[in-house]
Design a protein around this motif. Structure first.
Motif, PDB file in Angstrom:
ATOM      1  N   GLY A 310       0.826  -1.212   0.000  1.00 56.91           N
ATOM      2  CA  GLY A 310       0.000   0.000   0.000  1.00 56.91           C
ATOM      3  C   GLY A 310       0.854   1.254   0.000  1.00 56.91           C
ATOM      4  O   GLY A 310       0.584   2.223  -0.724  1.00 56.91           O
ATOM      5  N   THR A 311       1.910   1.240   0.812  1.00 54.31           N
ATOM      6  CA  THR A 311       2.809   2.401   0.892  1.00 54.31           C
ATOM      7  C   THR A 311       3.550   2.597  -0.433  1.00 54.31           C
ATOM      8  O   THR A 311       3.638   3.713  -0.955  1.00 54.31           O
ATOM      9  CB  THR A 311       3.826   2.193   2.041  1.00 54.31           C
ATOM     10  N   LEU A 312       4.046   1.489  -0.979  1.00 51.41           N
ATOM     11  CA  LEU A 312       4.762   1.570  -2.254  1.00 51.41           C
ATOM     12  C   LEU A 312       3.835   2.087  -3.361  1.00 51.41           C
ATOM     13  O   LEU A 312       4.220   2.960  -4.164  1.00 51.41           O
ATOM     14  CB  LEU A 312       5.293   0.174  -2.617  1.00 51.41           C
ATOM     15  N   PHE A 313       2.623   1.559  -3.387  1.00 51.27           N
ATOM     16  CA  PHE A 313       1.640   1.953  -4.411  1.00 51.27           C
ATOM     17  C   PHE A 313       1.386   3.461  -4.330  1.00 51.27           C
ATOM     18  O   PHE A 313       1.417   4.172  -5.345  1.00 51.27           O
ATOM     19  CB  PHE A 313       0.343   1.165  -4.167  1.00 51.27           C
ATOM     20  N   GLU A 314       1.171   3.945  -3.116  1.00 55.45           N
ATOM     21  CA  GLU A 314       0.897   5.379  -2.938  1.00 55.45           C
ATOM     22  C   GLU A 314       2.076   6.218  -3.447  1.00 55.45           C
ATOM     23  O   GLU A 314       1.894   7.203  -4.170  1.00 55.45           O
ATOM     24  CB  GLU A 314       0.630   5.672  -1.458  1.00 55.45           C
ATOM     25  N   GLN A 315       3.294   5.791  -3.074  1.00 51.27           N
ATOM     26  CA  GLN A 315       4.488   6.551  -3.506  1.00 51.27           C
ATOM     27  C   GLN A 315       4.582   6.600  -5.028  1.00 51.27           C
ATOM     28  O   GLN A 315       4.829   7.645  -5.618  1.00 51.27           O
ATOM     29  CB  GLN A 315       5.758   5.913  -2.941  1.00 51.27           C
ATOM     30  N   ARG A 316       4.360   5.451  -5.655  1.00 50.06           N
ATOM     31  CA  ARG A 316       4.485   5.393  -7.122  1.00 50.06           C
ATOM     32  C   ARG A 316       3.384   6.222  -7.803  1.00 50.06           C
ATOM     33  O   ARG A 316       3.612   6.849  -8.832  1.00 50.06           O
ATOM     34  CB  ARG A 316       4.417   3.946  -7.605  1.00 50.06           C
ATOM     35  N   LEU A 317       2.186   6.203  -7.221  1.00 50.50           N
ATOM     36  CA  LEU A 317       1.100   7.012  -7.800  1.00 50.50           C
ATOM     37  C   LEU A 317       1.398   8.499  -7.622  1.00 50.50           C
ATOM     38  O   LEU A 317       1.114   9.315  -8.513  1.00 50.50           O
ATOM     39  CB  LEU A 317      -0.245   6.634  -7.164  1.00 50.50           C
ATOM     40  N   GLN A 318       2.009   8.851  -6.498  1.00 48.20           N
ATOM     41  CA  GLN A 318       2.396  10.254  -6.303  1.00 48.20           C
ATOM     42  C   GLN A 318       3.498  10.661  -7.295  1.00 48.20           C
ATOM     43  O   GLN A 318       3.503  11.780  -7.804  1.00 48.20           O
ATOM     44  CB  GLN A 318       2.832  10.488  -4.862  1.00 48.20           C
ATOM     45  N   ASP A 319       4.422   9.722  -7.590  1.00 49.09           N
ATOM     46  CA  ASP A 319       5.429   9.984  -8.632  1.00 49.09           C
ATOM     47  C   ASP A 319       4.735  10.286  -9.965  1.00 49.09           C
ATOM     48  O   ASP A 319       5.102  11.223 -10.677  1.00 49.09           O
ATOM     49  CB  ASP A 319       6.356   8.774  -8.822  1.00 49.09           C
ATOM     50  N   LEU A 320       3.720   9.464 -10.266  1.00 50.30           N
ATOM     51  CA  LEU A 320       2.981   9.681 -11.525  1.00 50.30           C
ATOM     52  C   LEU A 320       2.337  11.061 -11.543  1.00 50.30           C
ATOM     53  O   LEU A 320       2.325  11.741 -12.565  1.00 50.30           O
ATOM     54  CB  LEU A 320       1.864   8.637 -11.680  1.00 50.30           C
ATOM     55  N   GLN A 321       1.805  11.447 -10.384  1.00 50.62           N
ATOM     56  CA  GLN A 321       1.142  12.758 -10.313  1.00 50.62           C
ATOM     57  C   GLN A 321       2.125  13.883 -10.635  1.00 50.62           C
ATOM     58  O   GLN A 321       1.786  14.857 -11.303  1.00 50.62           O
ATOM     59  CB  GLN A 321       0.519  12.969  -8.927  1.00 50.62           C
ATOM     60  N   ALA A 383       2.415  -2.193 -13.344  1.00 54.93           N
ATOM     61  CA  ALA A 383       1.165  -1.438 -13.520  1.00 54.93           C
ATOM     62  C   ALA A 383       1.444   0.064 -13.609  1.00 54.93           C
ATOM     63  O   ALA A 383       0.843   0.777 -14.419  1.00 54.93           O
ATOM     64  CB  ALA A 383       0.215  -1.732 -12.355  1.00 54.93           C
ATOM     65  N   ILE A 384       2.363   0.539 -12.783  1.00 56.82           N
ATOM     66  CA  ILE A 384       2.695   1.975 -12.810  1.00 56.82           C
ATOM     67  C   ILE A 384       3.281   2.342 -14.177  1.00 56.82           C
ATOM     68  O   ILE A 384       2.934   3.381 -14.759  1.00 56.82           O
ATOM     69  CB  ILE A 384       3.688   2.321 -11.674  1.00 56.82           C
ATOM     70  N   GLY A 385       4.124   1.453 -14.716  1.00 57.18           N
ATOM     71  CA  GLY A 385       4.699   1.688 -16.044  1.00 57.18           C
ATOM     72  C   GLY A 385       3.612   1.801 -17.107  1.00 57.18           C
ATOM     73  O   GLY A 385       3.637   2.704 -17.957  1.00 57.18           O
ATOM     74  N   VAL A 386       2.631   0.903 -17.050  1.00 60.78           N
ATOM     75  CA  VAL A 386       1.542   0.935 -18.037  1.00 60.78           C
ATOM     76  C   VAL A 386       0.699   2.204 -17.861  1.00 60.78           C
ATOM     77  O   VAL A 386       0.344   2.873 -18.835  1.00 60.78           O
ATOM     78  CB  VAL A 386       0.650  -0.323 -17.924  1.00 60.78           C
ATOM     79  N   LEU A 387       0.415   2.553 -16.605  1.00 59.83           N
ATOM     80  CA  LEU A 387      -0.383   3.764 -16.359  1.00 59.83           C
ATOM     81  C   LEU A 387       0.356   5.005 -16.868  1.00 59.83           C
ATOM     82  O   LEU A 387      -0.262   5.919 -17.435  1.00 59.83           O
ATOM     83  CB  LEU A 387      -0.648   3.934 -14.857  1.00 59.83           C
ATOM     84  N   ASP A 388       1.657   5.023 -16.666  1.00 60.50           N
ATOM     85  CA  ASP A 388       2.484   6.131 -17.142  1.00 60.50           C
ATOM     86  C   ASP A 388       2.286   6.297 -18.650  1.00 60.50           C
ATOM     87  O   ASP A 388       2.001   7.393 -19.151  1.00 60.50           O
ATOM     88  CB  ASP A 388       3.953   5.814 -16.797  1.00 60.50           C
ATOM     89  N   GLY A 389       2.384   5.172 -19.362  1.00 62.32           N
ATOM     90  CA  GLY A 389       2.198   5.201 -20.818  1.00 62.32           C
ATOM     91  C   GLY A 389       0.776   5.611 -21.187  1.00 62.32           C
ATOM     92  O   GLY A 389       0.566   6.387 -22.121  1.00 62.32           O
ATOM     93  N   ALA A 390      -0.207   5.088 -20.449  1.00 62.77           N
ATOM     94  CA  ALA A 390      -1.611   5.395 -20.759  1.00 62.77           C
ATOM     95  C   ALA A 390      -1.891   6.883 -20.549  1.00 62.77           C
ATOM     96  O   ALA A 390      -2.582   7.516 -21.352  1.00 62.77           O
ATOM     97  CB  ALA A 390      -2.536   4.554 -19.885  1.00 62.77           C
ATOM     98  N   LEU A 391      -1.338   7.445 -19.475  1.00 55.67           N
ATOM     99  CA  LEU A 391      -1.535   8.870 -19.200  1.00 55.67           C
ATOM    100  C   LEU A 391      -0.822   9.718 -20.248  1.00 55.67           C
ATOM    101  O   LEU A 391      -1.323  10.769 -20.663  1.00 55.67           O
ATOM    102  CB  LEU A 391      -1.028   9.214 -17.797  1.00 55.67           C
TER     103      LEU A 391
END
Ligand SMILES: Cc1ncc(COP(=O)(O)O)c(C=O)c1O
Length: 405
Positions: A310-321, A383-391
């Motif tokens: 959960g912590t890692l996911f949040e950090q990576r999503l904040q990186d995406l932001q 998943a973060i990599g794919v979301l990065d590309g999708a965004l």
């Protein structure tokens, strides 16, 4: 069967209440799903927060198979050995003494709404029949659950719904204080609103709910169907607010795909409910309770993993932001996450699907993610990599998003 034959048959014979993505899944393994053409997808929605142990979990498959060979269903006319065990386990996790078993989250909500009215009626208080619910809240689509669900799009074609429901905005403490009165049977709230856009209640508003329900004697129903049972790292997310709800709804995660729900009931409410007040043919049968006992045992062991992921996911999503200004907020807790966008989320969800990642759009501008609780670090990074590309593949134009190519 090809994708075309499956979709053509459904188009002819299945009631068209769902707008499905054009993909046919035939097999799963852990966080992966495989379509009819053998293509693999990373599943970050897990059947809308259901497949918490991932797909085709060997241990769960073994207990279901064993139970199917032994005894599946006998009805609630008789006892069997597993309901009491599961109820005791849920009681230990929640602090609520008793459980009523049903088959879905919606049925758990219906049961709680009925039990709340019965609580007052049994004591001769016949004027406490009203409910308070929250704007953006979602509790299901049957008449009772729909009556405490805010979305006009879901409600309007089916009126009149049950009367006496007041909706309060989740930040409006004064509105809450005005709405909850001596005529209110119960207040129902999701600690994190899932369908409403992965919106966590603020600590101030959560505290106000605890206060006004206590001062007016109103029953508090915590709808934990989506955010409960480990999804956010807690047994129940209301525990992070310090709530002591009178009733709790449970669904989704509890069977990791085997349909089962439960209404958890405090003893002071349970003493006002009697034989014949509520019932269901399937609720709490041997197959579903056996699966749920197995799932709950696994969830306990998964808690440290969920906290770490959960912590890692949040950090990576904040990186995406930081990289994508179209993301206006990172919402949620644990492994229940939403990316709120400045624009419609559908093109991002579609681009992710094309790239082999399943997420979904909710509340129009939110990309919702509810991966299996067994998700690994490698899968999160993928998943973060794919979301990065999708965004990156969508560009913002005014209030709309267009695909680049
Ligand atoms: C908070 C909440 N309550 C109730 C429900 C209804 O559950 P089900 O669809 O299993 O009937 C849902 C479903 O998404 C939900 O998120």
């Amino acid at each position: 069967m090809t994708t075309e034959t499956v979709t053509a048959l459904e188009a002819q014979h299945v009631l068209q209440t769902y707008k499905r993505q054009p993909v046919v899944f035939v097999r799963g393994e852990g966080t992966r799903l495989f379509d009819a053409d053998g293509r693999a997808y990373l599943d970050f929605i897990s059947g809308i927060g259901v497949a918490v142990l991932g797909h085709a979990h060997p241990g769960l498959a073994a207990v279901i198979a064993d139970q199917a060979r032994t005894l599946v269903h006998t009805s609630n006319l008789y006892y069997h050995p597993l309901q009491g065990q599961l109820a005791a386990r849920l009681s230990a996790l929640s602090g609520l003494q008793r459980a009523f078993f049903c088959n879905s989250g919606t049925e758990a909500v219906e049961a709680c709404l009925k039990f709340a009215r019965r609580f007052w009626y049994s004591q001769g208080v016949t004027n406490r029949t009203a409910y308070v619910a929250l704007e953006h809240g979602f509790s299901g689509r049957t008449m009772g659950a729909l009556s405490v669900t805010a979305n006009a799009h879901y409600r309007d074609p089916f009126g009149p719904l049950i009367p006496g429901v007041t909706f309060v905005a989740p930040d409006d403490i004064a509105g809450l204080e005005a709405a909850v009165t001596q005529s209110t049977a119960a207040l129902i709230a999701e600690p994190i609103q899932g369908e409403g856009g992965v919106r966590a209640l603020s600590p101030e508003f959560a505290a106000a709910i605890a206060r006004v329900t206590k001062t007016t004697g109103t029953l508090l129903i915590a709808d934990e169907v989506q955010c409960g049972l480990g999804r956010t790292g807690h047994s129940f997310h209301y525990q992070s607010f310090g709530w002591t709800p009178d009733l709790v709804t449970v669904g989704k995660a509890i069977g990791s795909g085997i349909p089962i729900g439960a209404a958890l009931v405090g003893e002071h409410v349970a003493t006002q409910i009697f034989a014949g007040d509520h019932g269901t043919t399937y609720g709490g049968n041997l197959l579903s309770t056996r699966a749920a006992l197995y799932v709950l045992a696994q969830l306990e062991a998964l808690k440290p993993h969920i906290a770490e992921m959960g912590t890692l996911f949040e950090q990576r999503l904040q990186d995406l932001q930081r990289q994508h200004p179209v993301i206006t907020s990172v919402r949620g807790a644990g492994l229940m996450r939403g990316l709120e966008l400045a624009v419609d989320a559908q093109p991002v969800v579609d681009a992710a699907l094309k790239a082999g990642l399943l997420v979904n759009r909710t509340a129009e501008r939110v990309v919702r993610m509810l991966p299996p609780l067994t998700v690994t670090k490698t899968e999160l990074e993928e998943a973060i990599g794919v979301l990065d590309g999708a965004l990156a593949s969508v560009k913002v134009e005014g209030s709309t998003v267009e695909m680049r190519a």
